[in-house]
Design an enzyme around this catalytic site. Structure first.
Site, short mmCIF file in Angstrom:
data_model
loop_
_atom_site.label_atom_id
_atom_site.label_comp_id
_atom_site.label_asym_id
_atom_site.label_seq_id
_atom_site.Cartn_x
_atom_site.Cartn_y
_atom_site.Cartn_z
N GLU A 242 0.90 -1.16 0.19
CA GLU A 242 -0.14 0.08 -0.17
C GLU A 242 0.76 1.33 0.02
O GLU A 242 1.72 1.39 0.86
CB GLU A 242 -0.71 -0.08 1.26
CG GLU A 242 -1.85 -1.07 1.35
CD GLU A 242 -2.54 -0.94 2.76
OE1 GLU A 242 -2.24 0.15 3.36
OE2 GLU A 242 -3.16 -1.83 3.28
N GLU B 173 -5.11 8.86 10.73
CA GLU B 173 -4.02 8.36 11.28
C GLU B 173 -3.58 8.84 12.31
O GLU B 173 -3.85 10.05 12.80
CB GLU B 173 -3.22 9.01 10.10
CG GLU B 173 -3.58 8.90 8.78
CD GLU B 173 -3.62 7.63 8.31
OE1 GLU B 173 -3.08 6.68 8.81
OE2 GLU B 173 -4.23 7.60 7.03
#
Lengths: 423, 306
Positions: free
Chosen positions: B70, B81
């Site tokens: 990824e 995040e």
């Protein structure tokens, strides 16, 4: 985006409840979707259907604790100056000094009805944070506020106010340390604690149902003003003017007037120091999202944004911290798109002039946010008809330090000589 | 890079289009997981500290045994995040990473592991002249990307992107959170392609010291769905990988622990960072293999020749 998506199975699964035309929606991490849907359910039952008398309790507390209803006052000197009837909706007189409590109290009360144990909220300049901290203290809910480090440093009195009300204030160091980063961090907290925690979002932004729910809590502004102006004058106003950052006072003021087609609605955005953007630096020296922005997704909703061609969100600017946001509520984006609301801008200088003018002429010190709405009158009153309602969304005591500092840098016609305050 | 089926890898990994029991064809991504089970899926942020370095890191991870890679395309507001990947995204944005340069980088890569892009929805919408997902997906397919993961796009809003990915043969991976249940879980699992990204815990990405109990619960809920399951959020060590595979995962996803390696090397050169990334990938892949019990090993299909 499109409200009904036929997926590859041909199944239709969405209706228009989560959107306003092409705007709105629920663009949030999967972990938050169940909470957002739980909130949708609670919004429908308690707010829309008054289950368990929720709205009755909300209105009672806004009277007893919040000081509602607020007056609609004819501004005599402004009316003379502009040669038409100017009425001020005095949201500066709500407990805490701004319209923010309408939403904060509504959501904290809703969180209690939902059985949540904890409140988190973001704040930019501290107005929503202080309102949420007051509401949380009033309703005995543990409360944590996320605030950018830059904002903490320039808004210390508000940090103390929140802490005095028993809230924890968590500094956010990411990025420029302002509202956008504070929202990001509050969403991260919520994604971690979603089972026990409600996120009291501060404006008509975020994923559905926040934009509708916050609007409904704020709609009392326009409902009162509409009744009050008719009682005072026997008719509807020709124009209603409110400042627009995220847009909660704007939609709160406009909502009751939207069906009144004869009433023009003006959303006054922060023109900052310039409407030009510096795409390379990622800076917009304004917060004029409705006037200059483009469509995109931020903080859970499709809306108008200040963004680069590549989709990075820009750092916005306004002398008024409460308008300083690169996005805007999706409902306002839709009403502008459909032509019902006219977006206009007032720059930093004109807002400061209006701040001093109202203080001197009417004995009302308006918030710098509200000063943008008032600033629009100065050069555009002739476009507004004979009867104008302006929302004074908050009081300006919180802004005195900024105003003194910014006034010293400028030659403002309406300003007193600030030198005399020295020493 | 090529999207043609190929047998590759000096470690015997296979990248081939398999055949499902229902006669349908697995995608590159699904094959990479099913045929290399337990699969190692690695994440790094593209452009951290530069796109040139990212190219070397991707090749190092590929050599180290990553079965899927990824690449994060940075967005200024990364709400899913934790601090580690936020910092990587900031470094990448400061280095001037753009979607156009990101696609050019991917276009020049040659890896055995299929590559997916992980980014936020606004980046996908803004790639073309209007707010529209299609130009991004078209370009992603052109440069050989195999799939897309969008952390702020729940299945309810994914109609336009799902359609564009189907048109261009890309997988669209959905995240399954600990809070995902009932009809929504069914709906997500019916729409996901490639693999289901099982979020091991509530909260944001970031390396943790242990494997959450939510991982075991999450995998238990998913056994009936015939979609490969890979677990991410908090996986940082070979032992975590072993435990997760033992709990029934088809793959493990590691991000922050790799981003930490990139950050630790800072500007001291790409080669040492690449060597450490390769070693970390080997540790994680070995850990994942330790989690494969004998009876599970029997379930693992033999590699097929194209």
């Amino acid at each position: 985006m499109s409200t009904i998506d036929s997926d590859h199975d041909g199944e239709e699964r969405r209706d228009s409840t989560s959107t306003f035309g092409d705007y709105g929606g629920q663009y949030v991490p999967e972990a938050l979707m169940p909470a957002v849907q739980e909130l949708e359910d609670a919004y429908e039952r308690y707010v829309l259907e008054n289950e368990d008398g929720f709205m009755d309790e909300f209105r009672r507390r806004m009277r007893e604790f919040g000081g509602r209803p607020t007056p609609l006052q004819r501004a005599d000197r402004l009316s003379d100056r502009y040669d038409r009837d100017i009425y001020l909706k005095r949201e500066d007189l709500v407990h805490g000094g701004a319209h923010k409590l309408n939403n904060a109290l509504g959501q904290v009360l809703l969180a209690k009805y939902m059985g949540k144990e904890r409140i988190v909220a973001e704040t930019g300049a501290g107005q929503h944070g202080t309102a949420t901290a007051m509401a949380a203290a009033h309703l005995e809910m543990p409360c944590e506020i996320y605030m950018g480090r830059t904002d903490i440093n320039r808004q210390r009195p508000n940090v103390y106010r929140m802490r005095m009300n028993g809230a924890e204030v968590n500094p956010v160091d990411a990025g420029s340390g302002t509202l956008k980063e504070a929202i990001n961090e509050t969403m991260r907290d919520w994604a971690t604690t979603v089972e026990t925690t409600h996120y009291v979002i501060g404006s008509i932004v975020g994923p559905h149902p926040f934009p509708k729910m916050v609007r409904d809590f704020q709609a009392v502004i326009g409902q009162e003003a509409r009744d009050q102006v008719r009682e005072a004058t026997g008719r509807l106003p020709d124009s209603v003017v409110a400042c627009a950052g995220g847009g909660s006072n704007t939609m709160g003021t406009f909502h009751a007037f939207v069906p009144d087609e004869s009433v023009a609605l003006y959303a006054v955005e922060a023109g900052g120091s310039s409407l030009e953007i510096d795409a390379d630096a990622g800076l917009a020296p304004n917060s004029a999202t409705l006037s200059t922005g483009t469509d995109g997704v931020l903080h859970g909703a499709m809306t108008r944004l200040l963004q680069s061609d590549e989709g990075q969100i820009m750092e916005s600017h306004s002398v008024s911290a409460g308008l300083d946001y690169a996005g805007v509520g999706p409902e306002l984006a839709h009403l502008v798109e459909s032509g019902r609301v006219t977006p206009v801008t007032v720059d930093d200088d004109a807002a400061l002039e209006a701040f001093h003018r109202l203080s001197e002429l009417e004995g009302v010190i308006p918030a710098l946010e509200s000063s943008h709405a008032l600033g629009y009158l100065e050069h555009h009153h002739e476009d507004l008809g004979d009867l104008v309602v302006v929302n004074v969304s908050g009081r300006g005591d919180k802004d005195l330090e900024t105003v003194l500092e910014e006034t010293e840098k400028r030659d403002l016609e309406a300003a007193p000589d600030v030198e005399v305050f020295d020493g | 890079m090529s999207r043609e089926p190929q047998v590759g890898g000096d470690d015997g990994r296979v990248q081939a289009s398999g055949t499902k029991s229902d006669g349908g064809s697995d995608s590159d991504v699904e094959s990479a997981i099913r045929q290399n089970r337990p699969a190692l899926i690695t994440y790094i942020t593209a452009g951290d500290p530069s796109l040139e370095a990212t190219g070397e890191y991707v090749e190092a991870l590929d050599r180290g045994g990553a079965d899927l890679i990824e690449l994060g395309l940075p967005f200024s507001e990364p709400i899913a995040e934790g601090p580690t990947i936020q910092a990587a995204i900031n470094r990448s944005l400061e280095a001037g990473t753009t979607p156009a340069a990101f696609f050019d980088l991917v276009d020049g890569l040659d890896t055995d592991a299929p590559i997916l892009v992980m980014t936020y929805y606004n980046m996908i919408l803004q790639f073309g002249p209007e707010a529209d997902v299609r130009p991004f997906v078209e370009r992603a397919a052109d440069v050989g990307l195999s799939g897309i993961i969008v952390p702020d796009l729940p299945a309810e809003e994914a109609g336009p992107l799902r359609a564009a990915c189907d048109e261009h043969g890309l997988d669209l991976v959905f995240i399954v959170a600990p809070t995902t249940e009932g009809e929504r879980l069914d709906r997500i699992m019916s729409r996901v392609t490639g693999f289901a990204y099982v979020q091991a815990r509530l909260g944001t990405t970031g390396a943790r010291a242990d494997v959450s109990t939510a991982t075991h619960d999450g995998l238990a809920r998913l056994t009936e769905y015939d979609v490969p399951k890979a677990v991410g959020f908090g996986v940082s060590e070979g032992d975590h990988a072993a435990e997760i595979v033992e709990a029934g995962a088809d793959g493990v996803i590691v991000g922050s622990a790799l981003v930490d390696i990139v950050a630790d090397h800072g500007a001291d050169g790409d080669a040492p960072a690449a060597a450490d990334l390769e070693a970390k990938a080997r540790e994680l892949k070995a850990g994942a293999r330790r989690g494969t019990t004998d009876d599970r090993a029997e379930d693992t299909p033999e590699p097929e020749q194209p």
